[in-house]
Write an enzyme that holds these catalytic residues in place. Structure first.
Site, PDB file in Angstrom:
ATOM      1  N   HIS A   1       0.841  -1.199   0.000  1.00 19.03           N
ATOM      2  CA  HIS A   1       0.000   0.000   0.000  1.00 19.03           C
ATOM      3  C   HIS A   1       0.877   1.250   0.000  1.00 19.03           C
ATOM      4  O   HIS A   1       2.040   1.224   0.391  1.00 19.03           O
ATOM      5  CB  HIS A   1      -0.918   0.018   1.224  1.00 19.03           C
ATOM      6  CG  HIS A   1      -0.168  -0.042   2.526  1.00 19.03           C
ATOM      7  ND1 HIS A   1       0.527   1.038   3.045  1.00 19.03           N
ATOM      8  CD2 HIS A   1       0.023  -1.060   3.390  1.00 19.03           C
ATOM      9  CE1 HIS A   1       1.093   0.694   4.173  1.00 19.03           C
ATOM     10  NE2 HIS A   1       0.817  -0.583   4.406  1.00 19.03           N
TER      11      HIS A   1
ATOM     12  N   ASP B   1       3.689  -4.779   3.897  1.00 18.04           N
ATOM     13  CA  ASP B   1       5.137  -4.941   3.887  1.00 18.04           C
ATOM     14  C   ASP B   1       5.569  -6.305   4.422  1.00 18.04           C
ATOM     15  O   ASP B   1       6.474  -6.938   3.861  1.00 18.04           O
ATOM     16  CB  ASP B   1       5.824  -3.819   4.670  1.00 18.04           C
ATOM     17  CG  ASP B   1       5.291  -3.650   6.087  1.00 18.04           C
ATOM     18  OD1 ASP B   1       4.185  -4.124   6.381  1.00 18.04           O
ATOM     19  OD2 ASP B   1       5.989  -3.014   6.900  1.00 18.04           O
TER      20      ASP B   1
END
EC number: 3.1.3.2
Length: 467
Positions: free
Chosen positions: A75, A338
């Site tokens: 994102h 992540d």
């Protein structure tokens, strides 16, 4: 003095609190001037290209034809999480209630400083034109995703010229979904794109982009004994320096650590952060390596569960590569977090797993892992499969840079010959068992990642989560 700050607002529930009053407009001369510190912010700050590009051209090697492209992206730039915001607000409250005149590195607070978390509804969320502190902020997640889309079209647009309908995949995290949607918007209105929203709940089991959420065996505190060996006295040094400049302030090491997060997330929201200027270069290096250590031992090669978790997505990626000639869709785009990308890269072997990072000191020559190089906000990992004459090859492009597989890079553009790659992949997943290692059966009956293959009949549309 910051008399306008009201503790009742800052201490209120981060879910229900109202808008924090605005201060003066940001100084536009500062916006975009702090790019040199992005690599030291542990991946919390804005996107930047992978520094270790080795000078390899990103272009498709001459006389070659692209056969398939896969992308797993993080994102875009966001506001802090609720938990991180609590720490930032605690430190902000301490500053806002200081009754003296600020001196030294904190003197900017005398000039009607506007706290960057203006509305707690933005916590966990993507930064956008609408919620950014400054409309000129170039680092919003929205703008990053749209720039990424334009870069994608410039690099791979010919792959979708004759494929006007295809799917894009995202986890059901709100910010991941927003990034995917902004990316789609950036592609323009030429394409009929089906956005598939995949659950990241543990009940999703193997059918997810976020396999660590489906892993009851996952330990967030693993290897803490190693991490505690790292020298963090530099944090008390920061606090002492600022306290000396401002008598009676009483900042702590915890406040000093919080300032690094404040710095990163304020840049995401404002375009710059005066807080970033309180650090020396040495302190940035020490903080950055601390982030590398934590990542390596808790979401990377230093945690033995990770390779099995990352294998869930890597196995699906290899399967797509093998089916490229029979699949109508030639471009596979996915958006997640992540941690998922780090797990994936660990299984692939892009992140060195032969030399554990030391917590005894900051290594320089021996350190090949830098968290923020791999997963800045908006990170993107591309897998390219291309044919040159009668031979086919695979290579990885991470954040705009070709990053070769160390032991398989003799092909054009430092790629790996396809059969050699499949052999390499088999070795990487040998001994991994996501379902068994994670005890997935205790939370889900889903034993296989299928959404790449059944999206057109199942139409994934899981409820969005504010995380």
């Amino acid at each position: 003095m910051l008399k306008s700050a009201v503790y009742s607002i800052l201490a209120a529930s981060l879910v229900n609190a109202g808008t924090i009053p605005l201060g003066k407009l940001s100084d536009i001369d500062k916006i975009g001037t702090q790019t040199e510190i992005f690599p030291f912010l542990g991946g919390s700050g804005p996107y930047y290209s992978f520094p270790g590009d080795y000078g390899i051209s990103r272009d498709l090697p001459e006389s070659c034809e692209m056969k398939q492209v896969q992308m797993v992206g993080r994102h875009g730039e966001r506001y802090p999480t609720v938990s991180k915001a609590k720490s930032i607000m605690t430190t902000w409250y301490k500053l806002s209630n200081y009754t003296g005149q600020f001196s030294g590195a904190l003197s900017f607070l005398n000039d009607d400083y506007e706290f960057f978390i203006r509305d707690t509804k933005n916590l966990e969320m993507e930064t956008t034109l609408a919620n950014s502190v400054n409309v000129l902020n170039p680092y919003t997640g929205e703008m990053n995703a749209k720039r990424h889309a334009r870069d994608f079209l410039a690099q791979y647009g010919y792959m979708v010229e004759n494929q006007t309908s295809f799917a894009v995949f995202t986890s059901n995290s709100n910010r991941c979904h927003d990034t995917a949607q902004y990316f789609i918007d950036g592609l323009g209105d030429k394409f009929n794109i089906s956005l598939q929203t995949i659950s990241e709940a543990e009940s999703a089991g193997a059918n997810t982009l976020s396999a660590h959420h489906s892993c009851p065996a996952w330990d967030d505190d693993v290897n803490d004994d190693i991490l505690k060996k790292y020298d963090t006295k530099y944090l008390s040094g920061i606090a002492k320096r600022l306290n000396k400049e401002n008598k009676g302030l009483n900042l702590t090491s915890s406040d000093a650590n919080t300032f690094f997060a404040w710095c990163a997330y304020e840049i995401n929201a404002r375009g710059y952060s005066d807080i970033c200027n309180i650090f020396t270069k040495d302190e940035l290096v020490r903080f950055s390596y601390g982030q590398d250590l934590e990542t390596y031992y808790q979401t990377g090669p230093g945690y033995d569960v990770v390779r099995s978790v990352g294998a869930n997505l890597f196995n699906a990626s290899v399967k797509l590569l093998k089916e490229s000639e029979v699949q109508d869709q030639k471009v596979w785009l996915s958006f997640t977090h992540d941690t998922d990308i780090l797990n994936y890269l660990t299984t692939i072997g892009i992140i060195d797993d032969q030399n554990n990072l030391t917590a005894e000191h900051v290594p320089f020559m021996e350190n090949t892992f830098h968290r923020s190089w791999y997963v800045p906000q908006g990170a993107r990992v591309y897998t390219e499969k291309f044919q040159c004459s009668n031979d086919t090859y695979v290579r990885y492009v991470i954040n705009d840079a070709v990053v070769p597989i160390e032991t398989c890079s003799t092909g054009p553009g430092f790629s790996c010959e396809i059969n050699d790659f499949y052999g390499y992949a088999e070795k990487r997943v040998a001994g991994t068992d996501f379902l068994k290692v994670c005890n997935v059966s205790s939370v889900s009956n889903s034993t296989e990642l299928t959404f790449f293959w059944d999206w057109n009949t199942k139409h994934y549309n899981d409820t969005l989560l504010k995380q």
